[in-house]
Design a protein around this motif. Sequence first.
Motif, PDB file in Angstrom:
ATOM      1  N   CYS A   1      16.541  25.784  -0.348  1.00 57.81           N
ATOM      2  CA  CYS A   1      16.075  24.550   0.299  1.00 57.81           C
ATOM      3  C   CYS A   1      14.717  24.768   0.965  1.00 57.81           C
ATOM      4  O   CYS A   1      13.828  23.910   0.894  1.00 57.81           O
TER       5      CYS A   1
ATOM      6  N   ALA B   1      12.101  24.936  -1.688  1.00 53.32           N
ATOM      7  CA  ALA B   1      11.863  23.596  -2.234  1.00 53.32           C
ATOM      8  C   ALA B   1      10.927  22.809  -1.320  1.00 53.32           C
ATOM      9  O   ALA B   1      10.004  22.120  -1.787  1.00 53.32           O
TER      10      ALA B   1
ATOM     11  N   SER C   1       7.359  24.280  -1.659  1.00 51.41           N
ATOM     12  CA  SER C   1       6.752  23.842  -2.919  1.00 51.41           C
ATOM     13  C   SER C   1       6.330  22.377  -2.844  1.00 51.41           C
ATOM     14  O   SER C   1       5.254  21.995  -3.329  1.00 51.41           O
ATOM     15  N   LEU C   2       7.168  21.548  -2.245  1.00 48.35           N
ATOM     16  CA  LEU C   2       6.866  20.126  -2.125  1.00 48.35           C
ATOM     17  C   LEU C   2       5.625  19.895  -1.269  1.00 48.35           C
ATOM     18  O   LEU C   2       4.708  19.161  -1.660  1.00 48.35           O
TER      19      LEU C   2
END
Length: 214
Positions: free
Chosen positions: A43, A46, A49-50
């Motif tokens: 998480c 993620a 990266s976002l």
Amino acid sequence: MLFRLLQKNKSYYYKPQNFISVSNLIFRIRKNAAGMASICLLCSMALVSLIGGISLYKGGREYLNAVAAKPYVVDISRGEKEVEASQKTVQELWETEDRILAGIEEKYGLSQKGARNYRYVLLPLQEEKAPYKINQPTQGIEIPKAYLTVIDQSAYKVMTGKSENLKETEVLLYDPSGSSKEKQVTLEGQTYQIKEQLDTDIISGNISRGCPTW
């Protein structure tokens, strides 16, 4: 922590149904701890990266304007000694540059249609704030604290479409940090009056450098 507190509550924990349920849950949490840690890490990655993707998408155009102002850029640089040797006739220096550009056009099949020509001086500075002094290394290589890009009024007009009628000791100043509120600036002992503090970076998209600009 919740289940440990329930275990300490004897009146609740030492009942057959509660005892089995709480013990069962503690066992499962221990067994799945590694899986839960992996989920937390995934998480986190993620989210990283976002956020990184959004930053690249939003800042990509600005970065490109800074490092590659135009589809084709020809940068002819002159060293300090070469410029000093050519002080007797600046026109000769410009004519040499024009011949270089003409040779590049012929060799690569380019056209000057829509091209913009700027002449500017890039000065390495000893400090980021005024009074500015040009960085002159005495021993080895010293990294400048900042750079100052100096353009003339003709280049300013080409970049912005605006005309300025500056006196000999007047300048327009753009400070990327936006912190400069001075009315005058000193460079190598010479004081210049700041006619206007620019709030737009006119270098970005015109010259492939991002520096404080006169």
